[in-house]
Motif scaffolding. Sequence first.
Motif, short mmCIF file in Angstrom:
data_model
loop_
_atom_site.label_atom_id
_atom_site.label_comp_id
_atom_site.label_asym_id
_atom_site.label_seq_id
_atom_site.Cartn_x
_atom_site.Cartn_y
_atom_site.Cartn_z
N SER A 118 0.85 -1.18 0.00
CA SER A 118 0.00 0.00 0.00
C SER A 118 0.89 1.24 0.00
CB SER A 118 -0.94 0.02 1.21
OG SER A 118 -0.21 0.04 2.42
N MET A 119 0.30 2.34 -0.40
CA MET A 119 1.06 3.58 -0.54
C MET A 119 0.23 4.74 -0.03
SD MET A 119 2.98 5.01 -3.99
CE MET A 119 3.93 3.49 -4.19
N ALA A 120 0.85 5.63 0.75
CA ALA A 120 0.19 6.84 1.22
C ALA A 120 0.50 7.98 0.24
CB ALA A 120 0.67 7.18 2.63
N PHE A 121 -0.10 9.13 0.48
CA PHE A 121 0.05 10.27 -0.42
C PHE A 121 0.25 11.53 0.40
CE2 PHE A 121 -2.03 13.66 -3.06
CZ PHE A 121 -1.09 13.67 -4.09
N GLY A 122 1.35 12.24 0.15
CA GLY A 122 1.66 13.44 0.91
C GLY A 122 1.72 14.67 0.03
N ILE A 123 0.77 15.58 0.21
CA ILE A 123 0.76 16.83 -0.55
C ILE A 123 0.60 18.04 0.36
CG2 ILE A 123 -1.71 16.54 -1.08
CD1 ILE A 123 -1.22 18.19 -3.63
N THR A 124 -0.31 17.96 1.36
CA THR A 124 -0.62 19.11 2.20
C THR A 124 0.55 19.50 3.09
OG1 THR A 124 -2.95 18.45 2.24
CG2 THR A 124 -2.24 20.00 3.92
N GLU A 125 0.78 20.80 3.22
CA GLU A 125 1.85 21.32 4.06
C GLU A 125 1.30 22.34 5.05
OE1 GLU A 125 5.53 20.85 0.86
OE2 GLU A 125 5.05 22.81 1.68
N PRO A 126 1.99 22.59 6.15
CA PRO A 126 1.48 23.52 7.16
C PRO A 126 1.15 24.89 6.62
CG PRO A 126 3.35 22.29 8.03
CD PRO A 126 3.26 21.96 6.57
N ASP A 127 1.94 25.41 5.68
CA ASP A 127 1.75 26.77 5.20
C ASP A 127 1.21 26.85 3.78
OD1 ASP A 127 2.81 27.86 7.59
OD2 ASP A 127 4.84 27.48 6.86
N ALA A 128 0.95 25.69 3.17
CA ALA A 128 0.48 25.69 1.78
C ALA A 128 -1.01 25.41 1.68
CB ALA A 128 1.26 24.68 0.96
N GLY A 129 -1.53 24.53 2.54
CA GLY A 129 -2.94 24.20 2.49
C GLY A 129 -3.33 23.67 1.12
N SER A 130 -4.34 24.29 0.52
CA SER A 130 -4.83 23.85 -0.79
C SER A 130 -4.07 24.45 -1.96
CB SER A 130 -6.32 24.21 -0.93
OG SER A 130 -7.09 23.56 0.06
N ASN A 131 -3.08 25.29 -1.68
CA ASN A 131 -2.35 25.97 -2.74
C ASN A 131 -1.11 25.17 -3.12
OD1 ASN A 131 -1.10 27.71 -4.50
ND2 ASN A 131 -1.20 29.50 -3.17
N ALA A 132 -1.23 24.35 -4.16
CA ALA A 132 -0.11 23.50 -4.58
C ALA A 132 1.08 24.32 -5.06
CB ALA A 132 -0.57 22.55 -5.68
N HIS A 133 0.83 25.57 -5.44
CA HIS A 133 1.91 26.42 -5.94
C HIS A 133 2.80 26.93 -4.81
CE1 HIS A 133 0.24 26.39 -9.99
NE2 HIS A 133 -0.93 26.62 -9.46
N ARG A 134 2.36 26.77 -3.56
CA ARG A 134 3.15 27.25 -2.43
C ARG A 134 3.84 26.10 -1.69
NH1 ARG A 134 0.52 31.56 1.44
NH2 ARG A 134 2.68 31.46 2.16
N ILE A 135 3.82 24.93 -2.25
CA ILE A 135 4.51 23.81 -1.64
C ILE A 135 6.01 24.13 -1.53
CG2 ILE A 135 5.28 21.43 -2.07
CD1 ILE A 135 2.48 20.86 -3.13
N THR A 136 6.55 23.88 -0.35
CA THR A 136 7.96 24.21 -0.11
C THR A 136 8.86 22.99 -0.04
OG1 THR A 136 7.59 24.25 2.29
CG2 THR A 136 7.35 26.34 1.10
N THR A 137 8.29 21.79 -0.07
CA THR A 137 9.13 20.59 -0.11
C THR A 137 9.89 20.58 -1.43
OG1 THR A 137 7.62 19.32 1.29
CG2 THR A 137 9.13 18.07 -0.11
N THR A 138 11.19 20.58 -1.35
CA THR A 138 12.01 20.70 -2.55
C THR A 138 12.82 19.44 -2.80
OG1 THR A 138 13.78 21.74 -1.26
CG2 THR A 138 12.21 23.20 -2.36
#
Length: 385
Positions: A118-138
């Motif tokens: 099985s596989m989980a999915f990680g997209i949400t960040e503390p300061d990005a919320g629903s804004n994928a353009h503000r994701i800071t994981t680099t």
Amino acid sequence: MTVGKATASTVIESEEQRDLRAAVARLGARHGAEHERAALWAEAGRLGYLGVNLPEEYGGGGRGIAELSIVLEELGAAGCPLLLLVVSPAICGTVIARFGTEEQKRRWLPGLADGTASMAFGITEPDAGSNAHRITTTARRGADGGWTLNGRKVFVSGVDIADATLIVGRTEDARTGRLKPCLFVVPRDARGFGRSLIDMELHAVEKQFELTLDDVRLPADALVGDEDAGLQQLFAGLNPERIMTAAFAIGMGRHALGKAVAYAGQRAVWDTPIGAHQAVAHPLAQAHIELELARLMMQKAARLYDAGEDAAAGEAANMAKYAAGEACVRTVDQAVQTLGGNGLTREYGLGRLITASRVARIAPVSREMILNYVSHQSLGLPKSY
């Protein structure tokens, strides 16, 4: 009385889909609300339900999100939803099947299909919320072609029981210098990949985690798909996520409605079942109507997605998730109200759904963001942000 097992309208479904619905309903009835998650997951995998949407050549059923949504809805209606269905085969399996390399498909899809992986999915960040353009994981590419990931994620379901997590990060475009989203498979035991449990007031087998990625080193083949098509690949996974969340909500709503209807038909005050009173009966009838309408939109979204019409599926998937979330919350609320004090007892199991039903309004995207999407994309109104 048919609510609870036969309220799923099957008029627009194929015979094969109706048979699948009936078979999964029987599986759910055997396990019930007090199910043991690992046992149910294993049996559903052996029967081919977990991977019904994945390609046949990799052990799947060769069908689509329409069929997988049936599986989740019927398990939810029986009181035993498998939340990881939303992310493991629906998001991660779909993305890998559509965009992964041959090696990635052979490595992951058979296990995702039969439940042994099985596989989980990680997209949400503390300061990005629903804004994928503000994701800071680099993600930085090394001289050897490998990757180094740094960042944080929150509200990631089932990381402790998943073999890996599909992480949404951002890489630098060599031509423009801008960051662009990309998807990486991060094994659970990767060095520098940490997790901490989020203390939730939510009754669910799948727990929520905050993730930290501290110089997580990955091989070159951890990247899924084309580095230059990350956004397109991301949305290919988010549309099934919204459709499956709708299925989760509809199943939960049907489960609550079934309990309320059974109670209203049997609970007698002054020798008359309370369900005979319109003040009790009409709100339950309204809840049934709203759940059926939400299912129709979910079926439309699933058909569009399975037909490869991603743009149209995006609008329909957002609408389905919105409609199902609203119907679920109202249905659970009315079910609890119908039972009165009994609606908050452990015996009937409805009280815990009050919190769980809110998930369908909040995750994976809030109803307010869906209304933003519809007002901008469907109605052409200007943005406020």
